[in-house]
Each structure stands twice: as structure tokens, then as C-alpha cells.
Scaffold this motif. Structure first.
Motif, PDB file in Angstrom:
ATOM      1  N   PRO A 251       0.806  -1.225   0.000  1.00 53.35           N
ATOM      2  CA  PRO A 251       0.000   0.000   0.000  1.00 53.35           C
ATOM      3  C   PRO A 251       0.842   1.279   0.000  1.00 53.35           C
ATOM      4  O   PRO A 251       0.489   2.248  -0.679  1.00 53.35           O
ATOM      5  CB  PRO A 251      -0.836  -0.118   1.270  1.00 53.35           C
ATOM      6  CG  PRO A 251      -0.958  -1.588   1.494  1.00 53.35           C
ATOM      7  CD  PRO A 251       0.363  -2.166   1.040  1.00 53.35           C
ATOM      8  N   SER A 252       1.943   1.291   0.730  1.00 49.21           N
ATOM      9  CA  SER A 252       2.770   2.502   0.770  1.00 49.21           C
ATOM     10  C   SER A 252       3.368   2.809  -0.599  1.00 49.21           C
ATOM     11  O   SER A 252       3.519   3.974  -0.973  1.00 49.21           O
ATOM     12  CB  SER A 252       3.873   2.372   1.823  1.00 49.21           C
ATOM     13  OG  SER A 252       4.749   1.304   1.492  1.00 49.21           O
TER      14      SER A 252
ATOM     15  N   ARG B 224       0.596   4.264  -2.753  1.00 47.03           N
ATOM     16  CA  ARG B 224       0.404   5.658  -2.324  1.00 47.03           C
ATOM     17  C   ARG B 224       1.461   6.560  -2.934  1.00 47.03           C
ATOM     18  O   ARG B 224       1.149   7.631  -3.465  1.00 47.03           O
ATOM     19  CB  ARG B 224       0.449   5.726  -0.803  1.00 47.03           C
ATOM     20  CG  ARG B 224       0.208   7.101  -0.224  1.00 47.03           C
ATOM     21  CD  ARG B 224       0.204   6.993   1.319  1.00 47.03           C
ATOM     22  NE  ARG B 224      -0.291   8.196   1.909  1.00 47.03           N
ATOM     23  CZ  ARG B 224       0.499   9.185   2.345  1.00 47.03           C
ATOM     24  NH1 ARG B 224       1.793   9.097   2.225  1.00 47.03           N
ATOM     25  NH2 ARG B 224      -0.034  10.259   2.890  1.00 47.03           N
ATOM     26  N   THR B 225       2.726   6.136  -2.873  1.00 45.52           N
ATOM     27  CA  THR B 225       3.822   6.928  -3.438  1.00 45.52           C
ATOM     28  C   THR B 225       3.641   7.111  -4.939  1.00 45.52           C
ATOM     29  O   THR B 225       3.806   8.221  -5.462  1.00 45.52           O
ATOM     30  CB  THR B 225       5.179   6.268  -3.136  1.00 45.52           C
ATOM     31  OG1 THR B 225       5.361   6.239  -1.721  1.00 45.52           O
ATOM     32  CG2 THR B 225       6.332   7.011  -3.779  1.00 45.52           C
TER      33      THR B 225
ATOM     34  N   LEU C 225       0.883   6.990  -6.625  1.00 46.46           N
ATOM     35  CA  LEU C 225      -0.271   7.855  -6.832  1.00 46.46           C
ATOM     36  C   LEU C 225       0.103   9.318  -6.624  1.00 46.46           C
ATOM     37  O   LEU C 225      -0.192  10.177  -7.462  1.00 46.46           O
ATOM     38  CB  LEU C 225      -1.412   7.457  -5.895  1.00 46.46           C
ATOM     39  CG  LEU C 225      -2.657   8.336  -5.939  1.00 46.46           C
ATOM     40  CD1 LEU C 225      -3.265   8.367  -7.330  1.00 46.46           C
ATOM     41  CD2 LEU C 225      -3.672   7.863  -4.916  1.00 46.46           C
ATOM     42  N   LEU C 226       0.760   9.613  -5.525  1.00 46.30           N
ATOM     43  CA  LEU C 226       1.141  11.002  -5.248  1.00 46.30           C
ATOM     44  C   LEU C 226       2.124  11.534  -6.293  1.00 46.30           C
ATOM     45  O   LEU C 226       1.996  12.681  -6.738  1.00 46.30           O
ATOM     46  CB  LEU C 226       1.730  11.114  -3.841  1.00 46.30           C
ATOM     47  CG  LEU C 226       0.750  10.851  -2.697  1.00 46.30           C
ATOM     48  CD1 LEU C 226       1.472  10.936  -1.358  1.00 46.30           C
ATOM     49  CD2 LEU C 226      -0.421  11.809  -2.740  1.00 46.30           C
TER      50      LEU C 226
ATOM     51  N   ARG D 170       3.354  13.402   2.023  1.00 47.17           N
ATOM     52  CA  ARG D 170       4.192  12.220   1.801  1.00 47.17           C
ATOM     53  C   ARG D 170       4.506  11.564   3.128  1.00 47.17           C
ATOM     54  O   ARG D 170       4.568  12.226   4.162  1.00 47.17           O
ATOM     55  CB  ARG D 170       5.505  12.611   1.114  1.00 47.17           C
ATOM     56  CG  ARG D 170       5.327  13.491  -0.109  1.00 47.17           C
ATOM     57  CD  ARG D 170       5.046  12.668  -1.290  1.00 47.17           C
ATOM     58  NE  ARG D 170       4.931  13.508  -2.483  1.00 47.17           N
ATOM     59  CZ  ARG D 170       4.944  13.005  -3.662  1.00 47.17           C
ATOM     60  NH1 ARG D 170       5.074  11.719  -3.842  1.00 47.17           N
ATOM     61  NH2 ARG D 170       4.805  13.791  -4.705  1.00 47.17           N
ATOM     62  N   GLU D 171       4.715  10.252   3.087  1.00 39.73           N
ATOM     63  CA  GLU D 171       5.058   9.534   4.341  1.00 39.73           C
ATOM     64  C   GLU D 171       6.306  10.100   4.979  1.00 39.73           C
ATOM     65  O   GLU D 171       6.379  10.247   6.186  1.00 39.73           O
ATOM     66  CB  GLU D 171       5.235   8.042   4.046  1.00 39.73           C
ATOM     67  CG  GLU D 171       3.942   7.321   3.875  1.00 39.73           C
ATOM     68  CD  GLU D 171       4.120   5.823   3.704  1.00 39.73           C
ATOM     69  OE1 GLU D 171       5.262   5.327   3.760  1.00 39.73           O
ATOM     70  OE2 GLU D 171       3.105   5.155   3.524  1.00 39.73           O
TER      71      GLU D 171
END
Length: 131
Positions: free
Chosen positions: A73-74, A77-78, A80-81, A126-127
């Protein structure tokens, strides 16, 4: 110059100014329609997803492939961003290019688009920002 000639000259100048204003207003309306029609698609480097954004960089749609489903998932997410950020940049570049073509690269309209693009840039969290 006679009084009548001065009046005619003043009226001619006013007519020119009105015509120029009407032309500029039409250019602005045309530009607004062209910018509104901007839609950008960006596909992640590995082809896991494609994001679709409008002229303002707002997400319209996202297409995910089975490759995306296999990722952590991370990582999704990256990707996607990153894709959204790239799409926003492209939408901005296209808007500025249209305005530059219509009014010239140094026009206040172009400068305003650039300023607004920076001011309203999506704040993508961002994470690494959270640590």
C-alpha cells in the motif's frame, strides 16, 4: 484642428480602445474555454496506474492495473502522489503555454496563472513528511 476635428479624433480613439478591449475580452473567453478543456493523463513509470486530472490538477479518475494490486500500500500511495504531482505540473504547463500564446510570455495573465498554480498547488502529504 477645429473643435469638430478634435471631437472626431477623440471619438476615433475611444472606438479603437473599445475595439481593443472587446478583442482582449474575447481572447480571455477563448483562453478560459481552452484551459477548461485541459485533461491530463499520467501513467506511473511501471504502468501500475494512470491518473486523470483536470486543468486545476484535480483528480478526475484513476485506472489501476493488476500490477498495482500486487504492491505494498505505501508503494501504491507513493506512485499515486508522484503521478498526481506530475499531472498537476503538466496541467499547469499547458495552461501557461495557452496563455503565453494568446497574450505573450510576459503578460500579466501569464504571470497570474503561474502565481495561482504555485499558490493552489495541492499539498500532497508524503510519508517521509510525517516522520
Amino acid at each position: 484642428m477645429t473643435n469638430s476635428a478634435e471631437v472626431h479624433e477623440a471619438l476615433r480613439k475611444i472606438d479603437e480602445q473599445v475595439a481593443m478591449s472587446q478583442h482582449r475580452a474575447q481572447l480571455m473567453q477563448d483562453l478560459a474555454v481552452q484551459i477548461e478543456a485541459i485533461h491530463v493523463e499520467v501513467t506511473s513509470p511501471g504502468g501500475e496506474m494512470t491518473v486523470h486530472v483536470d486543468a486545476n490538477g484535480r483528480l478526475i479518475d484513476i485506472d489501476l492495473t493488476s500490477r498495482a494490486m500486487a504492491l505494498e500500500p505505501s508503494r501504491v500511495r507513493t506512485l499515486l502522489l508522484d503521478s498526481l504531482d506530475e499531472a498537476y505540473e503538466e496541467a499547469t504547463r499547458r495552461s501557461v503555454a495557452l496563455a503565453s500564446a494568446a497574450f505573450g510570455p510576459d503578460a500579466p495573465t501569464v504571470a497570474g496563472l503561474r502565481e495561482n498554480a504555485e499558490r493552489y498547488r495541492p499539498q500532497l502529504k508524503r510519508e517521509e513528511d510525517e516522520q
